[in-house]
Design an enzyme around this catalytic site. Structure first.
Site, PDB file in Angstrom:
ATOM      1  N   ARG A 101       0.680  -1.445   0.027  1.00  0.00           N
ATOM      2  CA  ARG A 101       0.516  -0.171  -0.396  1.00  0.00           C
ATOM      3  C   ARG A 101       0.790   1.165   0.218  1.00  0.00           C
ATOM      4  O   ARG A 101       0.661   2.099  -0.701  1.00  0.00           O
ATOM      5  CB  ARG A 101      -0.855  -0.009   1.090  1.00  0.00           C
ATOM      6  CG  ARG A 101      -1.945   0.893   1.176  1.00  0.00           C
ATOM      7  CD  ARG A 101      -3.130   1.259  -0.050  1.00  0.00           C
ATOM      8  NE  ARG A 101      -2.693   1.804  -0.587  1.00  0.00           N
ATOM      9  CZ  ARG A 101      -3.156   1.373  -2.407  1.00  0.00           C
ATOM     10  NH1 ARG A 101      -3.676   0.230  -2.576  1.00  0.00           N
ATOM     11  NH2 ARG A 101      -3.308   1.972  -3.623  1.00  0.00           N
ATOM     12  N   LYS A 136       2.789  24.796  -2.501  1.00  0.00           N
ATOM     13  CA  LYS A 136       1.594  24.418  -2.092  1.00  0.00           C
ATOM     14  C   LYS A 136       1.426  22.140  -2.336  1.00  0.00           C
ATOM     15  O   LYS A 136       0.442  22.118  -3.496  1.00  0.00           O
ATOM     16  CB  LYS A 136       0.142  24.593  -3.340  1.00  0.00           C
ATOM     17  CG  LYS A 136       0.244  26.740  -2.560  1.00  0.00           C
ATOM     18  CD  LYS A 136      -1.735  26.296  -3.756  1.00  0.00           C
ATOM     19  CE  LYS A 136      -1.791  28.071  -3.290  1.00  0.00           C
ATOM     20  NZ  LYS A 136      -2.432  29.009  -4.106  1.00  0.00           N
ATOM     21  N   LYS A 168       4.770  38.381  -0.738  1.00  0.00           N
ATOM     22  CA  LYS A 168       3.569  38.126  -1.144  1.00  0.00           C
ATOM     23  C   LYS A 168       3.023  39.629  -0.510  1.00  0.00           C
ATOM     24  O   LYS A 168       3.754  40.379   0.500  1.00  0.00           O
ATOM     25  CB  LYS A 168       3.195  36.725  -0.555  1.00  0.00           C
ATOM     26  CG  LYS A 168       4.010  35.633  -1.477  1.00  0.00           C
ATOM     27  CD  LYS A 168       3.395  34.908  -1.098  1.00  0.00           C
ATOM     28  CE  LYS A 168       2.133  33.651  -1.508  1.00  0.00           C
ATOM     29  NZ  LYS A 168       1.919  33.936  -2.727  1.00  0.00           N
ATOM     30  N   GLU A 198       4.922  39.914  -5.237  1.00  0.00           N
ATOM     31  CA  GLU A 198       3.983  39.812  -6.017  1.00  0.00           C
ATOM     32  C   GLU A 198       3.173  41.085  -6.169  1.00  0.00           C
ATOM     33  O   GLU A 198       3.154  41.882  -5.253  1.00  0.00           O
ATOM     34  CB  GLU A 198       3.147  38.725  -5.032  1.00  0.00           C
ATOM     35  CG  GLU A 198       1.372  39.133  -5.369  1.00  0.00           C
ATOM     36  CD  GLU A 198       0.384  37.591  -4.258  1.00  0.00           C
ATOM     37  OE1 GLU A 198       1.011  36.631  -4.238  1.00  0.00           O
ATOM     38  OE2 GLU A 198       0.524  38.499  -3.518  1.00  0.00           O
ATOM     39  N   ASP A 219      -0.241  38.554 -10.243  1.00  0.00           N
ATOM     40  CA  ASP A 219      -1.136  37.993  -9.130  1.00  0.00           C
ATOM     41  C   ASP A 219      -2.542  38.064  -9.434  1.00  0.00           C
ATOM     42  O   ASP A 219      -2.893  39.464  -9.730  1.00  0.00           O
ATOM     43  CB  ASP A 219      -1.214  37.639  -8.127  1.00  0.00           C
ATOM     44  CG  ASP A 219      -1.651  36.427  -7.024  1.00  0.00           C
ATOM     45  OD1 ASP A 219      -0.855  35.609  -7.059  1.00  0.00           O
ATOM     46  OD2 ASP A 219      -2.674  37.116  -5.957  1.00  0.00           O
TER      47      ASP A 219
END
Length: 283
Positions: A101, A136, A168, A198, A219
């Site tokens: 698995r 992410k 950011k 950004e 963005d």
């Protein structure tokens, strides 16, 4: 993220995954197989895509038993089809059953990312735009997922927070302005680090240009606004497009001439490639 780097760092993560799945014992396997018996099982592809993670698949079994023997009929990056025999795994049947698995979870996940990435890369064929991943990623899976992106033909953005400066919206808010954030970053960072910022509108683009940002991220802008931004930047900085990038809109984004398109979907939304271990038998 290349194969050598991944091999150097993968063992402890694979062991953690095995420990998660086998906390004390594999009670089912131990009930039916009290002693070592040699066996062999086939790795079969049940879909169509790009295979990635065969080395991780193999290492999962090897960490349980160094005497496991695996014969591969494919290599990472190969296009595979439903019904293809990808490998034969031979060894202690108890190990084949207990490691199945975890080994498949890695291989299916990584192959799904490579497959999805390859589909998106193909949509960019003929353009100058390069496809990037993001941070992410699944916790404790980043090293595997970013490697899979490269197998699929994509490129890695920064690996972690130590890997590069990306200012950011919240960093800019904390600093007080785009210009101030860039000034602080330039004063703090070693000279070898590029500074990416950004931006969400044309005023922020202008401010980033005046502060001499190395890379300007556009963005969540509309196509029209990004076209205006590209004209303003005019080669004075590299450009990256980010936000809600899909297979449906990526060609339109590339046409405006950005250097890079980053997509979190490569790692957080790619479906798995269906694979299975079948035909287990004693030898």
């Amino acid at each position: 993220m290349n194969e050598i780097t991944m091999k150097m760092n993968a063992d402890k993560l694979i062991l953690m995954a095995l420990q998660e799945d086998i906390t004390s014992e594999d009670v089912t396997t131990n009930a039916i197989m009290p002693e070592k018996v040699l066996g062999e099982v086939d790795l079969i592809c049940k879909g169509e895509g790009v295979i990635a993670g065969l080395n991780v698949f193999a290492r999962t079994f090897e960490l349980l038993d160094k005497d496991i023997e695996i014969t591969f009929m494919a290599k990472d990056g190969d296009k595979v089809n439903k019904g293809d025999l990808l490998a034969k795994v031979k060894g202690d049947i108890r190990v084949l059953l207990s490691g199945e698995r975890v080994a498949l979870n890695y291989l299916q996940r990584m192959s799904g990312i490579a497959t999805y990435t390859n589909q998106v890369v193909n949509l960019l064929a003929g353009s100058k735009t390069k496809l990037l991943d993001t941070r992410k990623t699944t916790p404790n899976m980043r090293i595997f997922e970013k490697y899979a992106v490269t197998v699929g033909g994509g490129n890695n953005h920064r690996y972690n927070l130590s890997d590069g400066i990306l200012l950011k919206d919240n960093h800019i808010g904390a600093a007080g302005s785009v210009k101030k954030a860039i000034e602080l970053a330039r004063a703090y960072a070693p000279f070898v680090r590029k500074i990416e910022v950004e931006t969400e509108n044309l005023d922020m683009v202008k401010e980033a240009l005046e502060a001499r940002a190395d890379i300007i991220m556009l963005d969540n802008m509309s196509i029209d606004m990004m076209e205006e931004a590209i004209k303003l930047i005019d080669g004075k900085a590299q450009t990256e497009c980010s936000g809600n990038v899909t297979k449906e809109n990526i060609q339109a984004l590339a046409k405006i001439g950005v250097d890079f398109i980053s997509s979190g979907a490569l790692t957080h939304s790619a479906p798995i490639l269906d694979l299975s271990l079948k035909h287990l038998h004693r030898i």
